[in-house]
Design an enzyme around this catalytic site. Structure first.
Site, PDB file in Angstrom:
ATOM      1  N   ASN A 172      46.202  47.465  46.039  1.00  0.00           N
ATOM      2  CA  ASN A 172      46.584  46.598  44.911  1.00  0.00           C
ATOM      3  C   ASN A 172      48.001  46.932  44.433  1.00  0.00           C
ATOM      4  O   ASN A 172      48.755  46.032  44.042  1.00  0.00           O
ATOM      5  CB  ASN A 172      45.575  46.730  43.771  1.00  0.00           C
ATOM      6  CG  ASN A 172      44.337  45.892  44.011  1.00  0.00           C
ATOM      7  OD1 ASN A 172      44.384  44.669  43.908  1.00  0.00           O
ATOM      8  ND2 ASN A 172      43.229  46.541  44.371  1.00  0.00           N
ATOM      9  N   LEU A 187      41.070  56.692  30.505  1.00  0.00           N
ATOM     10  CA  LEU A 187      42.246  57.057  29.729  1.00  0.00           C
ATOM     11  C   LEU A 187      41.812  57.560  28.348  1.00  0.00           C
ATOM     12  O   LEU A 187      40.854  57.058  27.767  1.00  0.00           O
ATOM     13  CB  LEU A 187      43.178  55.853  29.549  1.00  0.00           C
ATOM     14  CG  LEU A 187      43.660  55.141  30.816  1.00  0.00           C
ATOM     15  CD1 LEU A 187      44.754  54.137  30.449  1.00  0.00           C
ATOM     16  CD2 LEU A 187      44.162  56.115  31.869  1.00  0.00           C
ATOM     17  N   HIS A 203      39.258  45.387  38.561  1.00  0.00           N
ATOM     18  CA  HIS A 203      37.925  45.925  38.881  1.00  0.00           C
ATOM     19  C   HIS A 203      37.197  44.930  39.792  1.00  0.00           C
ATOM     20  O   HIS A 203      37.239  43.728  39.546  1.00  0.00           O
ATOM     21  CB  HIS A 203      37.134  46.159  37.592  1.00  0.00           C
ATOM     22  CG  HIS A 203      35.800  46.768  37.847  1.00  0.00           C
ATOM     23  ND1 HIS A 203      35.642  48.114  38.152  1.00  0.00           N
ATOM     24  CD2 HIS A 203      34.565  46.225  37.904  1.00  0.00           C
ATOM     25  CE1 HIS A 203      34.360  48.363  38.370  1.00  0.00           C
ATOM     26  NE2 HIS A 203      33.680  47.229  38.220  1.00  0.00           N
ATOM     27  N   GLU A 241      41.392  40.245  44.916  1.00  0.00           N
ATOM     28  CA  GLU A 241      41.986  41.204  43.958  1.00  0.00           C
ATOM     29  C   GLU A 241      43.505  41.152  44.048  1.00  0.00           C
ATOM     30  O   GLU A 241      44.201  41.107  43.031  1.00  0.00           O
ATOM     31  CB  GLU A 241      41.525  42.633  44.260  1.00  0.00           C
ATOM     32  CG  GLU A 241      40.084  42.921  43.914  1.00  0.00           C
ATOM     33  CD  GLU A 241      39.742  44.393  44.133  1.00  0.00           C
ATOM     34  OE1 GLU A 241      40.534  45.270  43.741  1.00  0.00           O
ATOM     35  OE2 GLU A 241      38.677  44.670  44.710  1.00  0.00           O
TER      36      GLU A 241
HETATM   37  C1  GAR Z   1      39.898  48.340  44.215  1.00  0.00           C
HETATM   38  O1  GAR Z   1      38.822  47.630  44.787  1.00  0.00           O
HETATM   39  C2  GAR Z   1      39.829  48.314  42.709  1.00  0.00           C
HETATM   40  O2  GAR Z   1      39.368  47.094  42.203  1.00  0.00           O
HETATM   41  C3  GAR Z   1      38.836  49.425  42.445  1.00  0.00           C
HETATM   42  O3  GAR Z   1      39.216  50.440  43.338  1.00  0.00           O
HETATM   43  C4  GAR Z   1      39.772  49.836  44.509  1.00  0.00           C
HETATM   44  C5  GAR Z   1      41.103  50.468  44.764  1.00  0.00           C
HETATM   45  O4  GAR Z   1      41.660  49.994  45.968  1.00  0.00           O
HETATM   46  N1  GAR Z   1      38.886  49.850  41.075  1.00  0.00           N
HETATM   47  C6  GAR Z   1      37.820  50.201  40.368  1.00  0.00           C
HETATM   48  O5  GAR Z   1      36.699  50.264  40.832  1.00  0.00           O
HETATM   49  C7  GAR Z   1      38.096  50.553  38.911  1.00  0.00           C
HETATM   50  N2  GAR Z   1      36.883  50.820  38.224  1.00  0.00           N
HETATM   51  P1  GAR Z   1      43.203  50.085  46.236  1.00  0.00           P
HETATM   52  O6  GAR Z   1      43.557  51.570  46.003  1.00  0.00           O
HETATM   53  O7  GAR Z   1      43.358  49.707  47.673  1.00  0.00           O
HETATM   54  O8  GAR Z   1      43.906  49.185  45.279  1.00  0.00           O
END
Ligand code: GAR
Length: 191
Positions: A13, A92, A108, A173
């Site tokens: 992301n 946080l 998320h 996402e």
């Molecule tokens: C993503 O799917 C994000 O939405 C999730 O972690 C992953 C990170 O992927 N976040 C959560 O679950 C927050 N509670 P990335 O490091 O490839 O962006």
């Protein structure tokens, strides 16, 4: 708008936001720093490859308030106005949230308030829901909580596994997070 991105892992992301800023899809913005709480986060290399400054602030058994204070000071030092959590897997502290009022957002992989916490895609899959998705929301001191900015639905299809469903959510996402950052910059200009 100077953006700071917090990661703990893969950083896909973060890459979506950095690349959108570079291509001009997100205009009037700069990714000033990428901060990780893990020295081995794969995302750090991806940020460096893209010429973005990276900082590691490890927790090392310290209290959350102390760890957060160091991150806040790095963000302030880089002039950050918008903090994007991108797979940053820590809550946080209230002081952190107050240091950037309405200026911290998170992505998320579920339609919040459904399935907060770890492994949201699997939680949704195991619950047998027909539609899940992803949410970009303002961050407060509670887990995956705070007003939604944008949400996107992703239906579960016949033959889906957790992995295929997660991959389709991740694609959305990346698109949704870029759109949300654009929206926040637009709101800033309208004020
Ligand atoms: C993503 O799917 C994000 O939405 C999730 O972690 C992953 C990170 O992927 N976040 C959560 O679950 C927050 N509670 P990335 O490091 O490839 O962006």
């Amino acid at each position: 708008m100077k953006i700071g991105i917090l990661i703990s892992g893969r950083g896909s992301n973060m890459v979506a936001i950095v690349d959108a800023v570079k291509s001009g899809a997100i205009a009037d913005a700069e990714v000033a720093v990428v901060i990780s709480d893990k020295a081995y986060a794969a995302g750090l290399g991806k940020a460096k490859e893209r010429g973005v400054e990276t900082v590691v602030v490890e927790r090392r058994g310290r209290m959350r308030a102390e760890h957060d204070a160091e991150i806040i000071s790095e963000l302030k030092k880089h002039g950050v106005e918008l903090v994007c959590l991108a797979g940053y897997m820590r809550l946080l502290s209230p002081a952190f949230v107050q240091a950037f009022p309405n200026r911290i957002i998170n992505i998320h992989p579920s339609l919040l308030p459904a399935f907060p916490g770890l492994d949201a895609q699997r939680q949704a899959f195991d619950a047998g829901v027909k539609v899940t998705g992803c949410t970009v929301h303002y961050v407060d001191e509670h887990l995956d909580n705070g007003p939604a900015i944008l949400q996107c639905e992703v239906p579960r299809v016949d033959g889906d596994t957790v992995d295929t469903l997660s991959a389709r959510i991740l694609e959305q996402e990346h698109r949704l997070y870029v759109e949300a950052v654009r929206e926040i910059i637009r709101r800033k200009h309208d004020r």
